[in-house]
Scaffold this active site. Structure first.
Site, short mmCIF file in Angstrom:
data_model
loop_
_atom_site.label_atom_id
_atom_site.label_comp_id
_atom_site.label_asym_id
_atom_site.label_seq_id
_atom_site.Cartn_x
_atom_site.Cartn_y
_atom_site.Cartn_z
CE LYS A 44 -1.61 8.04 1.03
NZ LYS A 44 -2.52 6.94 1.34
CB ALA A 76 -2.23 -7.07 -5.01
N GLY A 77 -4.13 -4.67 -4.33
CA GLY A 77 -5.03 -3.66 -4.87
C GLY A 77 -4.28 -2.38 -5.12
CG HIS A 78 -1.56 -1.74 -7.62
ND1 HIS A 78 -0.69 -1.56 -6.57
CD2 HIS A 78 -1.14 -2.85 -8.25
CE1 HIS A 78 0.21 -2.52 -6.59
NE2 HIS A 78 -0.04 -3.32 -7.59
CB THR A 98 -8.07 -5.88 -1.48
OG1 THR A 98 -7.10 -5.52 -2.45
CG2 THR A 98 -8.64 -7.25 -1.84
CD GLN A 117 0.67 -9.00 -2.22
OE1 GLN A 117 1.48 -9.49 -2.99
NE2 GLN A 117 -0.61 -9.17 -2.36
CG ASP A 121 -1.72 -1.26 1.36
OD1 ASP A 121 -2.26 -1.73 0.35
OD2 ASP A 121 -1.77 -1.81 2.48
CE LYS A 138 3.16 -2.32 -4.39
NZ LYS A 138 2.67 -2.04 -3.03
CB THR A 142 -7.42 -10.52 1.14
OG1 THR A 142 -6.85 -11.51 0.29
CG2 THR A 142 -6.48 -9.36 1.29
P1 GDP Z 1 -0.38 0.33 -3.70
O1 GDP Z 1 -0.99 -1.00 -3.45
O2 GDP Z 1 1.05 0.38 -3.31
O3 GDP Z 1 -0.64 0.85 -5.09
O4 GDP Z 1 -1.09 1.33 -2.73
P2 GDP Z 1 -2.57 1.86 -2.74
O5 GDP Z 1 -3.32 1.51 -3.96
O6 GDP Z 1 -3.20 1.49 -1.45
O7 GDP Z 1 -2.30 3.41 -2.83
C1 GDP Z 1 -2.31 4.16 -1.77
C2 GDP Z 1 -3.38 5.24 -1.86
O8 GDP Z 1 -2.73 6.47 -1.73
C3 GDP Z 1 -4.19 5.33 -3.12
O9 GDP Z 1 -5.50 5.69 -2.77
C4 GDP Z 1 -3.52 6.45 -3.91
O10 GDP Z 1 -4.39 7.17 -4.74
C5 GDP Z 1 -3.04 7.32 -2.81
N1 GDP Z 1 -1.81 8.07 -3.09
C6 GDP Z 1 -0.71 7.65 -3.77
N2 GDP Z 1 0.24 8.60 -3.72
C7 GDP Z 1 -0.28 9.63 -3.00
C8 GDP Z 1 0.23 10.88 -2.57
O11 GDP Z 1 1.37 11.26 -2.84
N3 GDP Z 1 -0.59 11.65 -1.79
C9 GDP Z 1 -1.85 11.28 -1.45
N4 GDP Z 1 -2.57 12.09 -0.69
N5 GDP Z 1 -2.37 10.09 -1.85
C10 GDP Z 1 -1.58 9.28 -2.60
#
Ligand code: GDP
Length: 430
Positions: free
Chosen positions: A330, A38-40, A299, A223, A12, A15, A128
């Site tokens: 973030k 996994a969930g992007h 997810t 992951q 999370d 990525k 999950t």
């Molecule tokens: P992944 O599995 O690594 O792709 O992680 P996630 O899908 O859970 O992504 C994390 C969340 O953070 C998603 O809702 C993205 O839109 C959001 N996100 C990613 N980069 C940033 C950022 O720089 N700032 C903010 N506020 N949100 C972000």
């Protein structure tokens, strides 16, 4: 130029956004491990799209996507995702290729996943519940069913029957019930096989040909390093190799073809599921990180545990993935915090550890050592696109991460939308 993107923390890390950003300059985007656990999440012009199996890069028109044989695939979940994208006007027909050697997640894997978690009780892993672990277990025990098996009805029936017999799953329970209905599974999966047929291909060959044409390959990890079945705090891990090595074993591309490995880490830390998390802040500050960062699973919707950036874990990620650069995401979520602690080491039984411990039990009993940074109160990083214009304290914090982790921070993400990205060095330029 072929590049692998991996999570440096517990997943999370954002990525999805990073891969989406890098996909602009890539030709083929490849998933190499995990399943639809996994969930992007990618946000495009205010529209949120969550992908579980399909490579994020396919959100860009004209790109090729590959699901390598290291992924375990629930065909129903894959078809649902294809349809979800089609409903948004994104067609993957002719540009999504699913490895014929990928293993299938079967209905009984889901049942086993739930039963196993129930049996574990308080020491559950926090999966999950989608059958991913049991599908990998069958693969390794050589009783799995692969995508190609669906293409030959007679062979599929024999294999399904032989595997279910060997694993004892056709036997009645002590209460005399039959929990696995072979005919039902056979009919359902044969029909699903027909529907996924247009996507099935020998993907290792497709990737070899792309490399021959000098196209850019982008491997999309799911992951994170700390959840890797070998490198993470076993058994609180996922059932596959989320680290960079998995990009080779999960696709059939050799290690000499990989040019760069980029690690993605949040400016703080989160984890879902059980297991050790030394820099966790299970208090109102953690709650604030969770709310500001919207830390709820893509997810499962589960609340993520929140804490501070862990240098020990990040340095370990640099080592085991051979990272050439990192992306911090973030950063904007830390806007407004008066103090930002950085976990720089662990205390264990009165000693300062300098290396990430292998044992989950040791890690469970580590206490974090913090260096506390001043926040950038009153100033904001949200949506920033220029490093020079970041608040001084934000740059100080990022540079401390860079120095202590020992890896250059090439990209910084400052918002969920495609726009919020600071580019210090463009990754696809060698
Ligand atoms: P992944 O599995 O690594 O792709 O992680 P996630 O899908 O859970 O992504 C994390 C969340 O953070 C998603 O809702 C993205 O839109 C959001 N996100 C990613 N980069 C940033 C950022 O720089 N700032 C903010 N506020 N949100 C972000």
């Amino acid at each position: 130029m072929n590049l692998v993107v991996v999570g440096m923390q517990w997943g999370d890390e954002g990525k999805g956004k990073v891969v989406d950003f890098l996909s602009e300059t890539a030709d083929v985007i490849i998933r190499y491990q995990g399943g639809h656990n996994a969930g992007h999440t990618v946000v495009i012009e205010g529209q949120t799209i969550i992908l579980h199996l399909i490579p994020t890069g396919l959100l860009h028109a004209g790109k090729i996507g590959v699901i390598g044989h290291g992924v375990v695939v629930d065909p129903k979940a894959l078809l649902d995702e294809i349809e979800m994208l089609a409903s948004k006007g994104i067609s993957v027909t002719g540009r999504l290729f699913l490895s014929d050697a990928a293993h299938l997640v079967m209905p009984y894997h889901r049942t086993m996943d739930h039963e196993s978690e129930q049996r574990r009780g308080a020491s559950k892993i926090g999966t999950t519940g989608r059958g991913i672990g049991p599908a990998y277990a069958d693969k390794m025990a050589r009783v799995g069913i692969r995508v190609a098996d669906l293409l030959d009805p007679q062979h599929f029936r024999e294999k399904l029957s032989a595997n279910l017999t060997e694993t004892g799953r056709l036997l009645p329970t002590t209460a005399g019930e039959h929990t696995v209905d072979l005919q039902k599974i056979y009919d359902e999966y044969l029909a699903l096989g027909e529907r996924i047929k247009p996507y099935i291909a020998g993907t290792a060959r497709i990737l070899r040909q792309a490399i021959g044409r000098k196209q850019h390959l982008l491997f999309e990890g799911a992951q994170g390093t700390q959840l890797d079945v070998d490198m993470g705090a076993y058994p609180y891990v996922t059932s596959s190799n989320a680290t960079a090595g998995g990009a080779c074993t999960g696709t059939g591309v050799g290690p000499t073809q990989i040019d760069k490995v980029i690690g993605v880490a949040k400016a703080y830390a989160t984890r879902v599921g059980s297991g050790p998390f030394p820099s966790e802040t299970d208090n109102d500050i953690g709650e604030r990180l969770r709310t500001q960062g919207q830390e709820f699973g893509a997810t499962t919707g589960r609340s993520r545990r929140c804490g501070w950036f862990d240098v020990m874990a990040a340095r370990y990620a640099v080592d085991v993935n051979g990272l050439t650069a990192m992306v911090v995401t973030k950063l904007d979520i830390l806007d407004g915090f008066s103090e930002i602690p950085l976990c720089t080491g662990y205390q264990y039984k009165g000693q300062l550890l300098t290396e990430m411990p292998t044992s989950a039990n040791v890690l469970q009993h580590c206490t974090p050592v913090y260096q506390v940074f001043d926040g950038w109160r009153g100033q904001t990083t949200a949506g920033a696109t220029s490093y020079g214009k970041l608040p001084d304290n934000a740059r100080r914090y990022l540079e401390a991460i860079e120095t202590r982790v020992g890896c250059p921070v090439d990209l910084i993400s400052t918002g969920s939308d495609r726009g919020g990205m600071i580019i210090r060095r463009a990754p696809f330029v060698s």
